[in-house]
Enzyme design. Structure first.
Site, mmCIF file in Angstrom:
data_model
loop_
_atom_site.group_PDB
_atom_site.id
_atom_site.type_symbol
_atom_site.label_atom_id
_atom_site.label_comp_id
_atom_site.label_asym_id
_atom_site.label_seq_id
_atom_site.Cartn_x
_atom_site.Cartn_y
_atom_site.Cartn_z
ATOM 1 N N CYS A 84 0.013 3.924 2.530
ATOM 2 C CA CYS A 84 0.418 3.477 3.872
ATOM 3 C C CYS A 84 1.883 3.832 4.123
ATOM 4 C CB CYS A 84 0.247 1.963 4.018
ATOM 5 S SG CYS A 84 -1.448 1.370 3.857
ATOM 6 N N CYS A 106 0.841 -1.207 0.000
ATOM 7 C CA CYS A 106 0.000 0.000 0.000
ATOM 8 C C CYS A 106 0.876 1.257 0.000
ATOM 9 C CB CYS A 106 -0.914 -0.052 1.228
ATOM 10 S SG CYS A 106 -1.805 1.469 1.572
#
Length: 107
Positions: A35, A32
């Protein structure tokens, strides 16, 4: 200066739900990109405010049970718990100022 605490399915209850302090949980995964962008911001906040709020992160790849139980439907997701109760939830990347505003009641 406080570190970000790594949380697992096995430690979530103890570290997050039974904490005497407010807890921010960062649900993330290595694939991600948002993230990865959020991670240094969480680390900065932990260093600056870790005496008032516990900052944690949970790898959703290695720990699939807790995100399912906590209804995490996308990444990154940030949740704030107080007294074992979910009080705020955010999905998507956030700036440091947005996170500080969300945490304002607990700092």
């Amino acid at each position: 200066m406080a570190d970000v605490v790594e949380v697992t399915d096995a430690t979530f209850r103890t570290v997050v739900l039974e904490s005497p302090r407010p807890v921010l949980v960062d649900y993330w995964a290595d694939w991600c990109a948002p993230c990865r962008q959020l991670s240094p911001i969480i680390e900065e906040l932990a260093a600056e405010h870790g005496d008032k709020v516990t900052f944690t992160r949970l790898d959703t790849n290695a720990n699939p049970v807790t995100p399912t139980e906590q209804q995490v439907l996308g990444l990154p997701t940030l949740q704030i718990y107080v007294g074992g109760t979910l009080v705020k939830q955010f999905r998507g990347s956030k700036t440091k100022s947005q996170l500080l505003k969300a945490l304002d009641d607990y700092l």
